[in-house]
Scaffold this motif. Structure first.
Motif, PDB file in Angstrom:
ATOM      1  N   GLU A  59      40.999  12.797  16.575  1.00 52.37           N
ATOM      2  CA  GLU A  59      41.529  14.142  16.335  1.00 52.37           C
ATOM      3  C   GLU A  59      40.661  15.159  17.071  1.00 52.37           C
ATOM      4  O   GLU A  59      39.438  15.021  17.171  1.00 52.37           O
ATOM      5  CB  GLU A  59      41.553  14.434  14.836  1.00 52.37           C
ATOM      6  N   VAL A  60      41.312  16.169  17.612  1.00 51.94           N
ATOM      7  CA  VAL A  60      40.612  17.282  18.252  1.00 51.94           C
ATOM      8  C   VAL A  60      40.981  18.539  17.487  1.00 51.94           C
ATOM      9  O   VAL A  60      42.169  18.831  17.290  1.00 51.94           O
ATOM     10  CB  VAL A  60      41.037  17.437  19.733  1.00 51.94           C
ATOM     11  N   ARG A  61      39.985  19.247  17.029  1.00 50.06           N
ATOM     12  CA  ARG A  61      40.244  20.502  16.304  1.00 50.06           C
ATOM     13  C   ARG A  61      39.398  21.591  16.935  1.00 50.06           C
ATOM     14  O   ARG A  61      38.229  21.374  17.269  1.00 50.06           O
ATOM     15  CB  ARG A  61      39.823  20.376  14.836  1.00 50.06           C
ATOM     16  N   ARG A  64      45.140  21.893  16.927  1.00 49.60           N
ATOM     17  CA  ARG A  64      44.838  20.505  16.583  1.00 49.60           C
ATOM     18  C   ARG A  64      45.640  19.601  17.496  1.00 49.60           C
ATOM     19  O   ARG A  64      46.832  19.839  17.738  1.00 49.60           O
ATOM     20  CB  ARG A  64      45.239  20.197  15.135  1.00 49.60           C
ATOM     21  N   LEU A  65      45.009  18.541  17.969  1.00 49.04           N
ATOM     22  CA  LEU A  65      45.701  17.606  18.847  1.00 49.04           C
ATOM     23  C   LEU A  65      46.893  16.983  18.126  1.00 49.04           C
ATOM     24  O   LEU A  65      47.955  16.773  18.725  1.00 49.04           O
ATOM     25  CB  LEU A  65      44.720  16.515  19.303  1.00 49.04           C
ATOM     26  N   VAL A 113      40.043  21.089  27.229  1.00 51.95           N
ATOM     27  CA  VAL A 113      38.799  21.229  26.482  1.00 51.95           C
ATOM     28  C   VAL A 113      37.713  21.663  27.467  1.00 51.95           C
ATOM     29  O   VAL A 113      37.581  21.067  28.544  1.00 51.95           O
ATOM     30  CB  VAL A 113      38.391  19.908  25.800  1.00 51.95           C
ATOM     31  N   ASP A 173      33.552  12.214  21.705  1.00 50.38           N
ATOM     32  CA  ASP A 173      34.558  11.410  21.008  1.00 50.38           C
ATOM     33  C   ASP A 173      35.476  10.697  21.984  1.00 50.38           C
ATOM     34  O   ASP A 173      36.025   9.640  21.668  1.00 50.38           O
ATOM     35  CB  ASP A 173      35.400  12.296  20.076  1.00 50.38           C
ATOM     36  N   ASP A 229      34.223  23.570  23.242  1.00 52.59           N
ATOM     37  CA  ASP A 229      33.528  22.393  22.694  1.00 52.59           C
ATOM     38  C   ASP A 229      32.030  22.613  22.878  1.00 52.59           C
ATOM     39  O   ASP A 229      31.387  21.954  23.702  1.00 52.59           O
ATOM     40  CB  ASP A 229      33.996  21.132  23.444  1.00 52.59           C
ATOM     41  N   VAL A 257      33.565  16.845  21.119  1.00 51.60           N
ATOM     42  CA  VAL A 257      34.924  16.409  21.477  1.00 51.60           C
ATOM     43  C   VAL A 257      34.836  15.526  22.727  1.00 51.60           C
ATOM     44  O   VAL A 257      35.450  14.467  22.811  1.00 51.60           O
ATOM     45  CB  VAL A 257      35.855  17.613  21.737  1.00 51.60           C
TER      46      VAL A 257
END
Lengths: 292, 176
Positions: free
Chosen positions: B46-48, B58-59, B103, B136, B128, B133
């Protein structure tokens, strides 16, 4: 009984080595110390020759932060390494665990070598060559070599044997530019080093090698190369841009960066890069006037 | 009788070499470099974050569409070179089934704002600041992109600059 004494001594050496190798280090360490120790065993994602503990690259800082968070969350060294490998791939790990069962990878080759040497010495002393002894020595050597090779960390991509065609400096510079465009910075670094090996004052190779080193977080080393490029040709615009960026972004010296950006704009052909540098110049001027 | 083994071996070597030449000489050059990643085949992390305008992003909100998740920096020349291609890609799919999400990698929101003011984009850009991120996703340096499927699966990792045609080919590869 005396015949068995050397074998007993060898056995004691092996058991002792195994015991020491699997016990590991019991000394307590702080979270910061543990973070640094784990980070030393992890490769910097950007500058693969350095560990994440040594590099100032953004990706290395992110790795150290992630390690610290995992340390604080109570994860084991193996779990932390596994989590990083699950993102970057196994080649992110520099060294295997040095304690526990994994520690055998360090100990077994040594122990195996001791056993093999002792057996060989005994057999040679009796002057009776034996296929059993020879086979045993060979088996130990193979197993030891396999364990070391398998456990000593993944080979770096740039350590792999690849074929290459002999090229001139001119088209090697083109190769390096394409490698940078494709994100293959380590390969580009090697290409520039090969050029500089034959032409130490090659301006483009000096400037771009310095820039790659800067991307690895080594700004001072980068400046060394870039200053050599500028000394060789003060009108080479890329070197002036790179120096400006290092002074502005890394050294927090916008006033020092301004003349470098201006030098770039004076000597560069108009295009996409001009717009980028104009933007950096504007930001540097704003920062310099804000500081004064 | 003695010459036969040598002829056989020479013939076998010639066949192998000819095969290698045929393979290498007919390989098409890669326009995008698809790379290995442990994430391929798995659901993307997940990317927030907040977009440049402060809107939460959010992704997982992009489920149902292909997503080009692109890590970039304004100081990165290949990133700037691929930027028009991302704009072209987003325009081609604006009413379709693909989106772009960027990002920021080791750069500042202010620099990115200045950059997109000159070349406006239709997609969210997430900051980021501590690089988590990027971590990740195992990003080593920009530009790196990931093509995610409509179910959130990581389909491809691309290292180096992308172009719209290459991205479309990868999507076609999956949807065929």
């Amino acid at each position: 009984m005396r015949r068995w004494l050397p074998w007993l001594a060898l056995l004691l050496v092996v058991i002792g080595a195994l015991f020491v190798g699997t016990r590991g280090d019991d000394a307590p360490e702080t979270a910061a110390e543990r973070t640094e120790r784990v980070a030393k065993g992890v490769r910097c994602p950007t500058c693969q020759k350095l560990s994440a503990a040594e590099s100032d690259a953004a990706a290395a800082k992110a790795v150290r932060l992630a390690i610290r968070r995992d340390v604080d969350a109570g994860r084991s060294d193996s779990e932390i390494r596994a989590r990083l490998a699950a993102r970057y791939g196994r080649d992110i790990i520099l060294t295997p665990d040095s304690s526990g069962v994994s520690g055998l990878v360090w100990v077994l080759p040594v122990a195996g070598g001791v056993v093999a040497a002792g057996a060989l010495a005994l057999r040679i002393g009796r002057r009776r060559p034996s296929w059993v002894v020879g086979g045993g020595i060979a088996a130990v050597a193979v197993i030891a070599g396999f364990l070391v090779a398998n456990g000593a960390g993944q080979r770096l991509p740039d350590d792999a044997i690849t074929g290459s065609i002999e090229q001139t400096s001119g088209n090697r510079l083109a190769v390096a530019r394409q490698q940078i465009a494709d994100g293959e910075l380590v390969e580009a670094l090697k290409t520039y080093d090969s050029i500089l090996g034959e032409d130490p004052e090659n301006v483009e190779a000096l400037a771009y090698r310095g820039w790659i080193v800067r991307l690895a977080g080594l700004s001072d080393d980068a400046l060394g190369y870039i200053d050599r490029a500028i000394a060789a040709d003060p009108t080479y615009p890329d070197a002036r841009f790179f120096k400006g960026m290092i002074l502005f972004r890394d050294k927090n010296d916008p006033a020092g960066a301004i003349p470098e950006f201006r030098a770039f704009l004076e000597h560069a052909s108009p295009g996409e890069r001009t717009a980028a540098v104009e933007e950096q110049l504007r930001q540097a001027e704003a920062a310099a006037s804000g500081a004064s | 009788m003695k010459r036969r083994p040598a002829l056989v071996i020479a013939g076998a070597v010639a066949v192998v070499v000819a095969g290698l030449v045929a393979v290498l000489a007919t390989r098409s050059p890669a326009l995008t470099k698809v790379a290995e990643s442990p994430l391929i085949g798995n659901i993307a992390p997940e990317v927030r974050g907040n977009g440049l305008d402060g809107t939460p992003v959010r992704l997982s909100d992009f489920r149902g569409k292909f997503v080009v998740l692109n890590f970039f920096a304004t100081w990165c020349i290949p990133c700037r070179q691929e930027h028009p291609e991302l704009i072209k890609f987003a325009e081609q799919h604006k009413d379709g089934n693909a989106r772009v999400l960027q990002v920021i990698f080791d750069d500042t929101p202010s620099a990115v704002r200045d950059f997109v003011e000159r070349q406006p984009v239709s997609w969210p850009i997430i900051d980021d600041p501590d690089g988590q991120v990027a971590l990740d996703f195992g990003v080593r340096g920009p530009p790196e992109s990931f093509l995610l499927g409509p179910d959130g699966t990581v389909l491809f990792k691309i290292v180096g600059r992308v172009d719209a045609a290459g991205l479309n080919r990868l999507i076609d590869q999956v949807t065929r």
